[in-house]
Design a protein around this motif. Structure first.
Motif, PDB file in Angstrom:
ATOM      1  N   UNK A   5       0.864  -1.174   0.000  1.00  0.00           N
ATOM      2  CA  UNK A   5       0.000   0.000   0.000  1.00  0.00           C
ATOM      3  C   UNK A   5       0.900   1.224   0.000  1.00  0.00           C
ATOM      4  N   UNK A   6       0.713   2.078  -1.000  1.00  0.00           N
ATOM      5  CA  UNK A   6       1.441   3.334  -1.072  1.00  0.00           C
ATOM      6  C   UNK A   6       0.438   4.447  -0.785  1.00  0.00           C
ATOM      7  N   UNK A   7       0.633   5.135   0.334  1.00  0.00           N
ATOM      8  CA  UNK A   7      -0.168   6.308   0.663  1.00  0.00           C
ATOM      9  C   UNK A   7       0.564   7.511   0.076  1.00  0.00           C
ATOM     10  N   UNK A   8      -0.153   8.299  -0.692  1.00  0.00           N
ATOM     11  CA  UNK A   8       0.441   9.467  -1.338  1.00  0.00           C
ATOM     12  C   UNK A   8       0.024  10.707  -0.566  1.00  0.00           C
ATOM     13  N   UNK A   9       1.000  11.473  -0.159  1.00  0.00           N
ATOM     14  CA  UNK A   9       0.882  12.737   0.574  1.00  0.00           C
ATOM     15  C   UNK A   9       0.741  12.475   2.078  1.00  0.00           C
ATOM     16  N   UNK A  28      -3.129   4.948  -2.822  1.00  0.00           N
ATOM     17  CA  UNK A  28      -4.212   5.794  -2.323  1.00  0.00           C
ATOM     18  C   UNK A  28      -3.694   7.219  -2.175  1.00  0.00           C
ATOM     19  N   UNK A  29      -4.259   8.133  -2.956  1.00  0.00           N
ATOM     20  CA  UNK A  29      -3.914   9.552  -2.872  1.00  0.00           C
ATOM     21  C   UNK A  29      -4.812  10.162  -1.802  1.00  0.00           C
ATOM     22  N   UNK A  30      -4.190  10.688  -0.747  1.00  0.00           N
ATOM     23  CA  UNK A  30      -4.959  11.117   0.427  1.00  0.00           C
ATOM     24  C   UNK A  30      -5.288  12.603   0.466  1.00  0.00           C
ATOM     25  N   UNK A  31      -4.937  13.342  -0.579  1.00  0.00           N
ATOM     26  CA  UNK A  31      -5.258  14.769  -0.634  1.00  0.00           C
ATOM     27  C   UNK A  31      -5.461  15.166  -2.093  1.00  0.00           C
ATOM     28  N   UNK A  32      -6.678  15.522  -2.456  1.00  0.00           N
ATOM     29  CA  UNK A  32      -6.961  15.864  -3.857  1.00  0.00           C
ATOM     30  C   UNK A  32      -6.825  17.359  -4.136  1.00  0.00           C
ATOM     31  N   UNK A  66       0.224   5.763 -12.362  1.00  0.00           N
ATOM     32  CA  UNK A  66      -0.423   4.954 -13.403  1.00  0.00           C
ATOM     33  C   UNK A  66       0.599   4.308 -14.328  1.00  0.00           C
ATOM     34  N   UNK A  67       1.686   5.003 -14.597  1.00  0.00           N
ATOM     35  CA  UNK A  67       2.736   4.452 -15.462  1.00  0.00           C
ATOM     36  C   UNK A  67       3.410   3.238 -14.827  1.00  0.00           C
ATOM     37  N   UNK A  68       3.366   3.139 -13.495  1.00  0.00           N
ATOM     38  CA  UNK A  68       3.952   2.001 -12.805  1.00  0.00           C
ATOM     39  C   UNK A  68       3.101   0.750 -12.859  1.00  0.00           C
ATOM     40  N   UNK A  69       1.882   0.853 -13.348  1.00  0.00           N
ATOM     41  CA  UNK A  69       0.956  -0.281 -13.485  1.00  0.00           C
ATOM     42  C   UNK A  69       0.602  -0.958 -12.161  1.00  0.00           C
ATOM     43  N   UNK A  70       0.212  -0.165 -11.147  1.00  0.00           N
ATOM     44  CA  UNK A  70      -0.228  -0.799  -9.895  1.00  0.00           C
ATOM     45  C   UNK A  70      -1.568  -1.517 -10.108  1.00  0.00           C
ATOM     46  N   UNK A  71      -1.899  -2.369  -9.178  1.00  0.00           N
ATOM     47  CA  UNK A  71      -3.168  -3.104  -9.235  1.00  0.00           C
ATOM     48  C   UNK A  71      -4.359  -2.152  -9.139  1.00  0.00           C
ATOM     49  N   UNK A  72      -4.230  -1.135  -8.287  1.00  0.00           N
ATOM     50  CA  UNK A  72      -5.369  -0.276  -7.969  1.00  0.00           C
ATOM     51  C   UNK A  72      -4.854   1.118  -7.643  1.00  0.00           C
ATOM     52  N   UNK A  73      -5.566   2.149  -8.104  1.00  0.00           N
ATOM     53  CA  UNK A  73      -5.231   3.547  -7.805  1.00  0.00           C
ATOM     54  C   UNK A  73      -6.518   4.259  -7.429  1.00  0.00           C
ATOM     55  N   UNK A  74      -6.498   5.006  -6.339  1.00  0.00           N
ATOM     56  CA  UNK A  74      -7.678   5.751  -5.923  1.00  0.00           C
ATOM     57  C   UNK A  74      -7.315   7.092  -5.336  1.00  0.00           C
ATOM     58  N   UNK A  75      -8.280   8.016  -5.389  1.00  0.00           N
ATOM     59  CA  UNK A  75      -8.120   9.368  -4.863  1.00  0.00           C
ATOM     60  C   UNK A  75      -9.262   9.630  -3.888  1.00  0.00           C
ATOM     61  N   UNK A  76      -8.926  10.046  -2.677  1.00  0.00           N
ATOM     62  CA  UNK A  76      -9.964  10.415  -1.720  1.00  0.00           C
ATOM     63  C   UNK A  76     -10.695  11.658  -2.201  1.00  0.00           C
ATOM     64  N   UNK A  82      -9.881   5.261  -9.200  1.00  0.00           N
ATOM     65  CA  UNK A  82     -11.127   5.125  -8.446  1.00  0.00           C
ATOM     66  C   UNK A  82     -11.367   6.375  -7.603  1.00  0.00           C
ATOM     67  N   UNK A  83     -12.591   6.821  -7.615  1.00  0.00           N
ATOM     68  CA  UNK A  83     -13.019   7.915  -6.763  1.00  0.00           C
ATOM     69  C   UNK A  83     -14.515   7.884  -6.703  1.00  0.00           C
ATOM     70  N   UNK A  84     -15.135   7.794  -5.572  1.00  0.00           N
ATOM     71  CA  UNK A  84     -14.541   7.758  -4.236  1.00  0.00           C
ATOM     72  C   UNK A  84     -13.886   6.402  -3.971  1.00  0.00           C
ATOM     73  N   UNK A  85     -13.214   6.321  -2.846  1.00  0.00           N
ATOM     74  CA  UNK A  85     -12.567   5.072  -2.461  1.00  0.00           C
ATOM     75  C   UNK A  85     -13.179   4.579  -1.156  1.00  0.00           C
ATOM     76  N   UNK A  86     -13.048   3.301  -0.908  1.00  0.00           N
ATOM     77  CA  UNK A  86     -13.490   2.742   0.367  1.00  0.00           C
ATOM     78  C   UNK A  86     -14.958   2.376   0.400  1.00  0.00           C
ATOM     79  N   UNK A  87     -15.334   1.765   1.499  1.00  0.00           N
ATOM     80  CA  UNK A  87     -16.714   1.362   1.708  1.00  0.00           C
ATOM     81  C   UNK A  87     -17.522   2.548   2.216  1.00  0.00           C
ATOM     82  N   UNK A  88     -18.777   2.587   1.857  1.00  0.00           N
ATOM     83  CA  UNK A  88     -19.666   3.666   2.257  1.00  0.00           C
ATOM     84  C   UNK A  88     -20.184   3.389   3.666  1.00  0.00           C
TER      85      UNK A  88
END
Length: 167
Positions: A21-25, A77-81, A94-104, A131-137
């Protein structure tokens, strides 16, 4: 007892495979996300491109100012939009081809990542991978609740489950 019960009772190791898991910011959400993700077996990394902002890092974690290498084992997961480098960071991820990318972000507002990526010439097919939104509602409001909902959504997605109470 079944193998699943043995894992749940701590008498057998879980083997979820390599998960990163890579948390961004550096942010209050990334603080909780890193701690929770490590606890459930993720290899974790914090990417903060601005060295001046590396002040909100939980104890026992370090921030990288260079995006780590990403592959199909990684969830990003990008934690600050609101950050100005949103587009360039997402493009590189995206260029790194991760399994999943999302922005809070609030699903009732347009995601600023779309325009930022379009301005950088990122193909629509790659923009659609974000993905946006991310996570369960779950109605999360606080940083720990947002991190928990995000991580639960990632685990459900990895396990090909819908999340929630449907089995």
């Amino acid at each position: 007892m079944s193998e699943t019960c043995d894992v749940a009772h701590g008498t057998a190791p879980a083997d979820p495979g390599l998960r990163t898991l890579v948390a961004v910011f550096a942010s209050p959400v990334s603080r909780s996300l890193l701690k929770f993700a490590r606890e459930v077996g993720y290899h974790v990394a914090l990417f903060e491109p601005d060295p001046a902002r590396v002040t909100d890092v939980p104890e026992g974690f370090e921030a990288d100012t260079v995006l780590p290498s990403l592959d199909v084992s990684a969830d990003v997961v990008v934690t600050d939009h609101h950050r100005p480098e949103l587009g360039t960071v997402l493009k590189a991820a995206l260029e790194g081809k991760p399994r999943w990318v999302g922005v809070l972000g609030n699903p009732r507002h347009p995601g600023p990542h779309v325009a930022a990526l379009q301005a950088l010439g990122v193909p629509e097919s790659d923009i659609a991978r974000v993905h946006r939104p991310v996570g369960l509602n779950i109605g999360s409001r606080t940083p720990p609740e947002i991190a928990l909902a995000t991580l639960a959504g990632l685990i459900a997605d990895r396990n090909h489950r819908p999340g929630g109470f449907d089995f």
